[in-house]
Design a protein around this motif. Structure first.
Motif, PDB file in Angstrom:
ATOM      1  N   UNK A  49       0.812  -1.212   0.000  1.00  4.95           N
ATOM      2  CA  UNK A  49       0.000   0.000   0.000  1.00  4.95           C
ATOM      3  C   UNK A  49       0.846   1.264   0.000  1.00  4.95           C
ATOM      4  N   UNK A  50       2.066   1.150   0.482  1.00  6.47           N
ATOM      5  CA  UNK A  50       2.934   2.312   0.529  1.00  6.47           C
ATOM      6  C   UNK A  50       3.268   2.822  -0.873  1.00  6.47           C
ATOM      7  N   UNK A  51       3.195   1.932  -1.868  1.00  8.10           N
ATOM      8  CA  UNK A  51       3.492   2.348  -3.242  1.00  8.10           C
ATOM      9  C   UNK A  51       2.517   3.435  -3.694  1.00  8.10           C
ATOM     10  N   UNK A  52       1.263   3.326  -3.261  1.00  8.44           N
ATOM     11  CA  UNK A  52       0.281   4.325  -3.674  1.00  8.44           C
ATOM     12  C   UNK A  52       0.578   5.689  -3.069  1.00  8.44           C
ATOM     13  N   UNK A  53       1.264   5.712  -1.903  1.00  8.53           N
ATOM     14  CA  UNK A  53       1.647   6.979  -1.298  1.00  8.53           C
ATOM     15  C   UNK A  53       2.881   7.555  -1.984  1.00  8.53           C
ATOM     16  N   UNK A  54       3.813   6.657  -2.334  1.00  5.39           N
ATOM     17  CA  UNK A  54       5.047   7.114  -2.970  1.00  5.39           C
ATOM     18  C   UNK A  54       4.815   7.449  -4.442  1.00  5.39           C
ATOM     19  N   UNK A  55       4.055   6.603  -5.125  1.00  8.30           N
ATOM     20  CA  UNK A  55       3.792   6.789  -6.551  1.00  8.30           C
ATOM     21  C   UNK A  55       2.277   6.737  -6.818  1.00  8.30           C
ATOM     22  N   UNK A  56       1.561   7.810  -6.491  1.00  2.17           N
ATOM     23  CA  UNK A  56       0.101   7.813  -6.703  1.00  2.17           C
ATOM     24  C   UNK A  56      -0.306   7.763  -8.168  1.00  2.17           C
ATOM     25  N   UNK A  57       0.668   7.919  -9.072  1.00  2.00           N
ATOM     26  CA  UNK A  57       0.325   7.900 -10.493  1.00  2.00           C
ATOM     27  C   UNK A  57      -0.254   6.547 -10.915  1.00  2.00           C
ATOM     28  N   UNK A  58       0.025   5.485 -10.144  1.00  2.00           N
ATOM     29  CA  UNK A  58      -0.553   4.188 -10.480  1.00  2.00           C
ATOM     30  C   UNK A  58      -2.078   4.219 -10.415  1.00  2.00           C
ATOM     31  N   UNK A  59      -2.627   5.090  -9.579  1.00  2.00           N
ATOM     32  CA  UNK A  59      -4.080   5.191  -9.461  1.00  2.00           C
ATOM     33  C   UNK A  59      -4.723   5.706 -10.741  1.00  2.00           C
ATOM     34  N   UNK A  60      -3.940   6.372 -11.570  1.00  2.00           N
ATOM     35  CA  UNK A  60      -4.485   6.895 -12.828  1.00  2.00           C
ATOM     36  C   UNK A  60      -4.922   5.780 -13.771  1.00  2.00           C
ATOM     37  N   UNK A  61      -4.394   4.572 -13.553  1.00  2.00           N
ATOM     38  CA  UNK A  61      -4.770   3.453 -14.424  1.00  2.00           C
ATOM     39  C   UNK A  61      -6.264   3.196 -14.346  1.00  2.00           C
ATOM     40  N   UNK A  62      -6.813   3.301 -13.133  1.00  2.00           N
ATOM     41  CA  UNK A  62      -8.242   3.033 -12.952  1.00  2.00           C
ATOM     42  C   UNK A  62      -9.116   4.166 -13.482  1.00  2.00           C
ATOM     43  N   UNK A  63      -8.492   5.280 -13.861  1.00  2.00           N
ATOM     44  CA  UNK A  63      -9.256   6.412 -14.395  1.00  2.00           C
ATOM     45  C   UNK A  63      -9.063   6.531 -15.905  1.00  2.00           C
ATOM     46  N   UNK A  64      -7.812   6.383 -16.345  1.00  2.00           N
ATOM     47  CA  UNK A  64      -7.496   6.610 -17.761  1.00  2.00           C
ATOM     48  C   UNK A  64      -8.154   5.561 -18.650  1.00  2.00           C
ATOM     49  N   UNK A  65      -8.066   4.279 -18.264  1.00  2.00           N
ATOM     50  CA  UNK A  65      -8.612   3.216 -19.111  1.00  2.00           C
ATOM     51  C   UNK A  65     -10.128   3.361 -19.298  1.00  2.00           C
ATOM     52  N   UNK A  66     -10.930   3.566 -18.225  1.00  2.00           N
ATOM     53  CA  UNK A  66     -12.371   3.764 -18.450  1.00  2.00           C
ATOM     54  C   UNK A  66     -12.683   5.001 -19.288  1.00  2.00           C
ATOM     55  N   UNK A  67     -11.906   6.080 -19.105  1.00  2.00           N
ATOM     56  CA  UNK A  67     -12.147   7.287 -19.902  1.00  2.00           C
ATOM     57  C   UNK A  67     -11.876   7.011 -21.379  1.00  2.00           C
ATOM     58  N   UNK A  68     -10.769   6.330 -21.673  1.00  2.00           N
ATOM     59  CA  UNK A  68     -10.463   6.005 -23.062  1.00  2.00           C
ATOM     60  C   UNK A  68     -11.532   5.102 -23.664  1.00  2.00           C
ATOM     61  N   UNK A  69     -12.016   4.151 -22.877  1.00  2.00           N
ATOM     62  CA  UNK A  69     -13.082   3.276 -23.375  1.00  2.00           C
ATOM     63  C   UNK A  69     -14.358   4.064 -23.646  1.00  2.00           C
ATOM     64  N   UNK A  70     -14.713   4.980 -22.753  1.00  2.00           N
ATOM     65  CA  UNK A  70     -15.931   5.759 -22.936  1.00  2.00           C
ATOM     66  C   UNK A  70     -15.814   6.675 -24.156  1.00  2.00           C
ATOM     67  N   UNK A  71     -14.629   7.269 -24.337  1.00  2.00           N
ATOM     68  CA  UNK A  71     -14.420   8.102 -25.527  1.00  2.00           C
ATOM     69  C   UNK A  71     -14.566   7.261 -26.790  1.00  2.00           C
ATOM     70  N   UNK A  72     -14.063   6.037 -26.739  1.00  2.00           N
ATOM     71  CA  UNK A  72     -14.209   5.151 -27.899  1.00  2.00           C
ATOM     72  C   UNK A  72     -15.678   4.844 -28.185  1.00  2.00           C
ATOM     73  N   UNK A  73     -16.481   4.605 -27.142  1.00  2.00           N
ATOM     74  CA  UNK A  73     -17.895   4.296 -27.358  1.00  2.00           C
ATOM     75  C   UNK A  73     -18.652   5.481 -27.952  1.00  2.00           C
TER      76      UNK A  73
END
Length: 264
Positions: free
Chosen positions: A12-36
């Protein structure tokens, strides 16, 4: 159990040190929605056929009857829901005669919801499909355009009309092969909810896998407990991480919240 708690804390400490990993759960759905958004949610497919006010239609079936153009406009189901024609259309689309009655019932519902017959000008009838299926809708419009002309009393066509893409309907009458197709897009469609939910779950799993791989490949020691296990020696003392400690002390409400504020 202690090792497991340390492993979870390290994970869990990785999310504090590198929060950019959380963007995966946001970017992929956004790209999918834009595609639809590039996929039409419905189509309007139409075809116009020559039909004067004097045209009479000889409808097929056991109770054959002559129907004028005006009566057909008032009651388009006379041809759309004609039993013989629906059975033939169902066979063309499904290519399966099993459970024929159930298939015809479903076809009737689809026709009632999506097909309409309108007057275009003084001497043209327009068969219109409005629905989400491009292939089936085109088949329906082609089929009923053909049947309207093959069962009408006027089947003549000029050379100019023939050269513009109009073709014969099984040797009897002519219909236009160049269908008019209008695509309708929308920001919201309920049919997108399920696949979007699956993409969100999938992106969350991808994030967990990426974080796990990143942690597994990171061989650095982050806590005094890791150093103790690695050296197989007890921890006698630790020097504070003065940079992080200074940041915490300068914060109005800052308090140490992890073991990362000390370096082994």
């Amino acid at each position: 159990m202690r090792d497991f708690d340390c492993l979870v804390k390290r994970y869990l400490n990785i999310f504090l040190v590198k929060p950019k990993f959380l963007l995966i759960t946001v970017v992929i759905p956004i790209l999918f929605y834009v595609y639809t958004l590039t996929i039409p949610i419905s189509y309007e497919i139409s075809n116009s056929i020559a039909c004067t006010g004097e045209t009479v239609f000889d409808l097929p079936g056991p109770d054959r009857s002559l129907v004028s153009r005006e009566n057909l406009l008032l009651e388009p189901d006379l041809i759309f829901l004609n039993g013989s024609l629906v059975a033939e259309l169902n066979h063309l689309i499904t290519r399966n005669w099993e459970n024929r009655d159930a298939g015809n019932t479903g076809m009737n519902e689809s026709i009632m919801e999506s097909l309409s017959l309108e007057l275009s000008g003084d001497d043209q009838l327009k068969v219109i499909y409005r629905g989400p299926q491009l292939s089936a809708g085109s088949m329906m419009v082609y089929f009923y355009s053909r049947k309207l002309l093959s069962h009408s009393a006027t089947n003549e066509i000029t050379d100019q009309e023939r050269s513009s893409g109009i073709t014969g309907a099984a040797g009897i009458g002519f219909y236009n092969m160049n269908l008019e197709v209008l695509k309708h897009y929308g920001l919201w469609n309920q049919d997108r909810l399920y696949p979007l939910g699956m993409v969100i779950v999938f992106s969350f799993l991808i994030m967990m896998i990426v974080v796990g791989v990143a942690e597994w490949m990171d061989s650095s020691l982050k806590t005094e407990q890791q150093a103790s296990r690695y050296l197989d020696l007890p921890v006698l003392g630790a020097f504070p991480n003065f940079q992080e400690l200074g940041t915490i002390l300068n914060s109005p409400t800052g308090t140490p919240d992890s073991e990362d504020h000390f370096q082994a």
